[in-house]
Design an enzyme around this catalytic site. Structure first.
Site, PDB file in Angstrom:
ATOM      1  N   HIS A 100       2.460 -11.382  -2.541  1.00  0.00           N
ATOM      2  CA  HIS A 100       1.427 -10.444  -2.090  1.00  0.00           C
ATOM      3  C   HIS A 100       1.605 -10.152  -0.607  1.00  0.00           C
ATOM      4  O   HIS A 100       1.679 -11.069   0.204  1.00  0.00           O
ATOM      5  CB  HIS A 100       0.028 -11.031  -2.337  1.00  0.00           C
ATOM      6  CG  HIS A 100      -0.464 -10.832  -3.729  1.00  0.00           C
ATOM      7  ND1 HIS A 100      -1.800 -10.727  -4.034  1.00  0.00           N
ATOM      8  CD2 HIS A 100       0.193 -10.723  -4.912  1.00  0.00           C
ATOM      9  CE1 HIS A 100      -1.945 -10.531  -5.337  1.00  0.00           C
ATOM     10  NE2 HIS A 100      -0.741 -10.544  -5.891  1.00  0.00           N
ATOM     11  N   TYR A 157     -11.783  -9.855  -1.084  1.00  0.00           N
ATOM     12  CA  TYR A 157     -12.836 -10.753  -0.580  1.00  0.00           C
ATOM     13  C   TYR A 157     -14.032  -9.853  -0.247  1.00  0.00           C
ATOM     14  O   TYR A 157     -13.950  -9.016   0.646  1.00  0.00           O
ATOM     15  CB  TYR A 157     -12.377 -11.471   0.683  1.00  0.00           C
ATOM     16  CG  TYR A 157     -11.312 -12.526   0.485  1.00  0.00           C
ATOM     17  CD1 TYR A 157      -9.972 -12.188   0.326  1.00  0.00           C
ATOM     18  CD2 TYR A 157     -11.648 -13.881   0.465  1.00  0.00           C
ATOM     19  CE1 TYR A 157      -8.991 -13.161   0.148  1.00  0.00           C
ATOM     20  CE2 TYR A 157     -10.668 -14.864   0.299  1.00  0.00           C
ATOM     21  CZ  TYR A 157      -9.355 -14.495   0.138  1.00  0.00           C
ATOM     22  OH  TYR A 157      -8.386 -15.457  -0.028  1.00  0.00           O
ATOM     23  N   PRO A 164     -12.686 -23.038   0.061  1.00  0.00           N
ATOM     24  CA  PRO A 164     -11.507 -22.313  -0.428  1.00  0.00           C
ATOM     25  C   PRO A 164     -11.403 -20.872   0.073  1.00  0.00           C
ATOM     26  O   PRO A 164     -10.451 -20.182  -0.225  1.00  0.00           O
ATOM     27  CB  PRO A 164     -11.652 -22.370  -1.946  1.00  0.00           C
ATOM     28  CG  PRO A 164     -13.044 -22.760  -2.215  1.00  0.00           C
ATOM     29  CD  PRO A 164     -13.572 -23.451  -1.019  1.00  0.00           C
ATOM     30  N   LYS A 208      -6.693 -22.498   1.944  1.00  0.00           N
ATOM     31  CA  LYS A 208      -5.945 -23.439   2.779  1.00  0.00           C
ATOM     32  C   LYS A 208      -5.791 -24.834   2.181  1.00  0.00           C
ATOM     33  O   LYS A 208      -4.923 -25.595   2.606  1.00  0.00           O
ATOM     34  CB  LYS A 208      -6.637 -23.571   4.150  1.00  0.00           C
ATOM     35  CG  LYS A 208      -6.523 -22.322   4.991  1.00  0.00           C
ATOM     36  CD  LYS A 208      -5.072 -22.048   5.385  1.00  0.00           C
ATOM     37  CE  LYS A 208      -4.844 -20.576   5.672  1.00  0.00           C
ATOM     38  NZ  LYS A 208      -3.647 -20.059   5.014  1.00  0.00           N
ATOM     39  N   TYR A 262      -3.879 -16.479   7.687  1.00  0.00           N
ATOM     40  CA  TYR A 262      -3.911 -16.429   6.219  1.00  0.00           C
ATOM     41  C   TYR A 262      -2.527 -16.730   5.627  1.00  0.00           C
ATOM     42  O   TYR A 262      -2.434 -17.488   4.643  1.00  0.00           O
ATOM     43  CB  TYR A 262      -4.382 -15.048   5.749  1.00  0.00           C
ATOM     44  CG  TYR A 262      -4.755 -15.006   4.275  1.00  0.00           C
ATOM     45  CD1 TYR A 262      -3.821 -14.650   3.303  1.00  0.00           C
ATOM     46  CD2 TYR A 262      -6.041 -15.346   3.853  1.00  0.00           C
ATOM     47  CE1 TYR A 262      -4.145 -14.634   1.963  1.00  0.00           C
ATOM     48  CE2 TYR A 262      -6.380 -15.320   2.505  1.00  0.00           C
ATOM     49  CZ  TYR A 262      -5.434 -14.963   1.569  1.00  0.00           C
ATOM     50  OH  TYR A 262      -5.755 -14.963   0.227  1.00  0.00           O
TER      51      TYR A 262
HETATM   52  P1  FAS Z   1      -6.030 -33.793  -5.582  1.00  0.00           P
HETATM   53  O1  FAS Z   1      -7.505 -34.082  -5.567  1.00  0.00           O
HETATM   54  O2  FAS Z   1      -5.531 -32.530  -6.205  1.00  0.00           O
HETATM   55  O3  FAS Z   1      -5.262 -34.978  -6.355  1.00  0.00           O
HETATM   56  C1  FAS Z   1      -5.646 -36.319  -6.141  1.00  0.00           C
HETATM   57  C2  FAS Z   1      -5.157 -37.143  -7.324  1.00  0.00           C
HETATM   58  O4  FAS Z   1      -5.455 -38.512  -7.037  1.00  0.00           O
HETATM   59  C3  FAS Z   1      -5.865 -36.780  -8.606  1.00  0.00           C
HETATM   60  O5  FAS Z   1      -4.929 -36.546  -9.642  1.00  0.00           O
HETATM   61  C4  FAS Z   1      -6.750 -38.010  -8.912  1.00  0.00           C
HETATM   62  O6  FAS Z   1      -6.820 -38.297 -10.307  1.00  0.00           O
HETATM   63  C5  FAS Z   1      -6.000 -39.116  -8.193  1.00  0.00           C
HETATM   64  N1  FAS Z   1      -6.881 -40.224  -7.798  1.00  0.00           N
HETATM   65  C6  FAS Z   1      -8.101 -40.134  -7.221  1.00  0.00           C
HETATM   66  N2  FAS Z   1      -8.607 -41.367  -7.014  1.00  0.00           N
HETATM   67  C7  FAS Z   1      -7.673 -42.244  -7.456  1.00  0.00           C
HETATM   68  C8  FAS Z   1      -7.617 -43.663  -7.526  1.00  0.00           C
HETATM   69  N3  FAS Z   1      -8.624 -44.414  -7.081  1.00  0.00           N
HETATM   70  N4  FAS Z   1      -6.518 -44.225  -8.065  1.00  0.00           N
HETATM   71  C9  FAS Z   1      -5.484 -43.460  -8.518  1.00  0.00           C
HETATM   72  N5  FAS Z   1      -5.485 -42.113  -8.485  1.00  0.00           N
HETATM   73  C10 FAS Z   1      -6.573 -41.527  -7.958  1.00  0.00           C
HETATM   74  N6  FAS Z   1      -7.681 -25.031  -2.572  1.00  0.00           N
HETATM   75  C11 FAS Z   1      -7.273 -23.768  -2.355  1.00  0.00           C
HETATM   76  O7  FAS Z   1      -6.382 -23.568  -1.527  1.00  0.00           O
HETATM   77  N7  FAS Z   1      -7.846 -22.710  -3.047  1.00  0.00           N
HETATM   78  C12 FAS Z   1      -8.824 -22.914  -4.002  1.00  0.00           C
HETATM   79  O8  FAS Z   1      -9.306 -21.973  -4.620  1.00  0.00           O
HETATM   80  C13 FAS Z   1      -9.266 -24.215  -4.281  1.00  0.00           C
HETATM   81  N8  FAS Z   1     -10.216 -24.460  -5.239  1.00  0.00           N
HETATM   82  C14 FAS Z   1     -10.644 -25.752  -5.454  1.00  0.00           C
HETATM   83  C15 FAS Z   1     -11.613 -26.051  -6.431  1.00  0.00           C
HETATM   84  C16 FAS Z   1     -12.043 -27.361  -6.633  1.00  0.00           C
HETATM   85  C17 FAS Z   1     -13.095 -27.655  -7.680  1.00  0.00           C
HETATM   86  C18 FAS Z   1     -11.505 -28.413  -5.871  1.00  0.00           C
HETATM   87  C19 FAS Z   1     -11.978 -29.843  -6.065  1.00  0.00           C
HETATM   88  C20 FAS Z   1     -10.534 -28.144  -4.912  1.00  0.00           C
HETATM   89  C21 FAS Z   1     -10.087 -26.807  -4.708  1.00  0.00           C
HETATM   90  N9  FAS Z   1      -9.094 -26.505  -3.769  1.00  0.00           N
HETATM   91  C22 FAS Z   1      -8.665 -25.249  -3.518  1.00  0.00           C
HETATM   92  C23 FAS Z   1      -8.495 -27.550  -2.997  1.00  0.00           C
HETATM   93  C24 FAS Z   1      -7.444 -28.186  -3.852  1.00  0.00           C
HETATM   94  O9  FAS Z   1      -6.553 -27.229  -4.283  1.00  0.00           O
HETATM   95  C25 FAS Z   1      -6.855 -29.300  -3.045  1.00  0.00           C
HETATM   96  O10 FAS Z   1      -6.562 -28.893  -1.731  1.00  0.00           O
HETATM   97  C26 FAS Z   1      -5.625 -29.877  -3.683  1.00  0.00           C
HETATM   98  O11 FAS Z   1      -5.945 -30.272  -4.987  1.00  0.00           O
HETATM   99  C27 FAS Z   1      -5.170 -31.051  -2.812  1.00  0.00           C
HETATM  100  O12 FAS Z   1      -4.251 -31.769  -3.527  1.00  0.00           O
HETATM  101  P2  FAS Z   1      -4.204 -33.355  -3.396  1.00  0.00           P
HETATM  102  O13 FAS Z   1      -4.309 -33.743  -1.970  1.00  0.00           O
HETATM  103  O14 FAS Z   1      -3.016 -33.760  -4.197  1.00  0.00           O
HETATM  104  O15 FAS Z   1      -5.545 -33.903  -4.074  1.00  0.00           O
HETATM  105  C1  PHB Z   2      -7.701 -18.444  -6.355  1.00  0.00           C
HETATM  106  O1  PHB Z   2      -6.972 -17.574  -6.872  1.00  0.00           O
HETATM  107  O2  PHB Z   2      -8.137 -19.417  -7.000  1.00  0.00           O
HETATM  108  C2  PHB Z   2      -8.087 -18.319  -4.905  1.00  0.00           C
HETATM  109  C3  PHB Z   2      -7.454 -17.364  -4.140  1.00  0.00           C
HETATM  110  C4  PHB Z   2      -7.810 -17.243  -2.795  1.00  0.00           C
HETATM  111  C5  PHB Z   2      -8.799 -18.071  -2.269  1.00  0.00           C
HETATM  112  C6  PHB Z   2      -9.413 -19.031  -3.062  1.00  0.00           C
HETATM  113  C7  PHB Z   2      -9.068 -19.147  -4.388  1.00  0.00           C
HETATM  114  O3  PHB Z   2      -9.151 -17.942  -0.972  1.00  0.00           O
END
Ligand code: FAS
Ligand code: PHB
Length: 390
Positions: free
Chosen positions: A72, A201, A293, A297, A385
């Site tokens: 994009h 957005y 989000p 980032k 961005y």
């Molecule tokens: P993660 O949380 O992805 O992974 C951590 C892992 O550790 C998990 O698999 C978990 O099972 C494991 N774990 C936890 N506790 C443990 C323990 N005690 N023992 C063993 N394993 C354990 N980011 C964006 O950029 N855009 C978005 O739109 C966006 N939407 C999101 C929506 C939600 C609901 C959430 C929660 C996050 C969102 N994020 C978004 C942020 C997300 O993408 C995170 O930045 C990303 O998952 C980070 O990855 P990890 O650091 O690997 O953590």
């Molecule tokens: C998504 O596609 O999930 C998404 C894209 C941009 C954002 C947040 C979420 O800023």
């Protein structure tokens, strides 16, 4: 068992770090408390910075991302019934983002890891890091009712916001910073054509809306919602009607609707814990920081943390130098705080706050007006961005 690096967490942080270490011949074991399927069932991020794309390539896990991901060159800000395109490519001298779901990125990394034969242990209960303030750290866990221990050189806490790693650090050794936003995001996934070929957005008096996608046939939409909203109160029809209200008329008319197959509400917070290193334990990704989000980032910050830590560990093992691991926390936090600022700024500019007064409303309008009439302002948004340099 003994290895060089134990990685707690098999999300994007842990898997990306594991792939890079394995590729460099540094032994590592990944532990996760849930199953692979559970991890792949989580719907999260959708936008990758070029730095993240580059790390996926370095991890030899980028083939499907390049084949199926959507490059994009820009996105739109929608307010007062109109669109205003931010030309990322033109404003940043040719940089762009890749739209590719975190679920798919995680799947690609899992598949590549399986090909290398590097060990990942899922459904590991009671994972706990030990003696990381000394020279001989180790991690314990329970599997099938049997207690296990892995001795190692380093522990990477890639276990997310609710993980055990940050909680294992003595309270007096860590400082946290937090801002909780008074709203959440109600998100849906539906196999319908996206309303636009780029992200939108939208700032609207009824609340923020985001139009995103996973492919040309799969759309991802979000609506700002109150924190006490209940999923069961949101039928698909109610979601589509509300989304239409928050979009400019030409998008509302063009919106393709259909049955959602995923619907969830996520709270929004900014959170940073400092430092990100405690002896031989390193906090990585969501284990150390969380961003709303709005700036896309979260996942990308996890990737830059992995970059700094991987380079540091490579230096330790290949050049017998600890300069990189010693600098990890400061290097990672310098980039984290700039992304935290950008995510806060995007969230503050685009959402309706319960206590938004007339003055705050005029400031939001002035911010949007400045952004859409000043190349300098739009360039500042664009360079954040697409991702600041590692
Ligand atoms: P993660 O949380 O992805 O992974 C951590 C892992 O550790 C998990 O698999 C978990 O099972 C494991 N774990 C936890 N506790 C443990 C323990 N005690 N023992 C063993 N394993 C354990 N980011 C964006 O950029 N855009 C978005 O739109 C966006 N939407 C999101 C929506 C939600 C609901 C959430 C929660 C996050 C969102 N994020 C978004 C942020 C997300 O993408 C995170 O930045 C990303 O998952 C980070 O990855 P990890 O650091 O690997 O953590
Ligand atoms: C998504 O596609 O999930 C998404 C894209 C941009 C954002 C947040 C979420 O800023």
């Amino acid at each position: 068992m003994r290895t060089q690096v134990v990685i707690i967490g098999s999300g994007p942080s842990g898997l990306l770090l594991g792939q890079l270490l394995t590729g460099a011949g540094i032994d590592n074991v990944i532990l996760d408390r849930v199953s692979k399927d559970y991890i792949l069932g989580r719907v999260r991020a959708g936008v990758l910075e070029e730095g993240t794309v580059g790390l996926m390539d370095r991890a030899k896990a980028g083939a499907r991302m390049h084949a199926e991901g959507l490059p994009h060159d820009g996105f739109s800000l929608a307010f007062d019934g109109r669109d205003h395109r931010i030309d990322l490519y033109g404003l940043t001298g040719g940089k762009r983002v890749m739209v590719y779901g975190q679920t798919e990125l995680t799947r690609d990394l899992m598949e590549q890891r399986a090909l290398t034969g590097a060990p990942s242990i899922y459904a590991a209960a009671n994972v706990a890091p030990h003696d990381f303030d000394g020279q001989n750290p180790y991690v314990t866990y329970e599997r099938d009712g049997i207690n296990q221990r892995i001795d190692c050189d380093f522990i990477a806490g890639c276990d997310g916001f609710h993980g055990i790693s940050r909680k294992s650090v003595p309270e007096k050794a860590i400082r946290t910073f937090e801002k909780v936003y008074p709203f959440g995001w109600l998100g849906i996934l539906a196999d319908v054509a996206p309303v636009s070929h780029e992200l939108i957005y939208a700032n609207h008096p009824r609340g923020f809306a985001l139009c995103s996608m996973r492919s040309q046939t799969r759309s991802r939409y979000y609506l700002q919602c109150a924190l006490d909203e209940k999923l069961e109160d949101w039928t698909d029809q109610r979601f589509w009607d509300e989304l239409r209200r928050r979009l400019p008329a030409h998008h509302a008319e063009a919106l393709v609707t259909g049955a959602s197959f995923e619907k969830s509400i996520a709270p929004l917070r900014s959170f940073v814990s400092e430092p990100m290193r405690f002896g031989r334990l390193f906090l990585v990704g969501d284990a150390a920081h969380i961003v709303p989000p709005t700036g896309a980032k979260g996942l990308n910050l996890a990737a830059s943390d992995v970059h700094y830590l991987f380079e540091g560990l490579l230096e330790h093992y290949q050049d017998r130098s600890n300069a990189g691991v010693d600098a990890y926390s400061a290097h990672a936090l310098a980039r984290v705080w700039k992304a935290v600022r950008f995510s806060w700024w995007m969230t503050t500019m685009l959402h309706r706050f319960p206590d938004t007064g007339d003055f705050d409303q005029k400031i939001q309008e002035a911010e949007l007006d400045y952004l859409t009439h000043s190349r300098a302002a739009a360039t500042a948004l664009a360079e954040n961005y697409v991702g600041l340099p590692f």
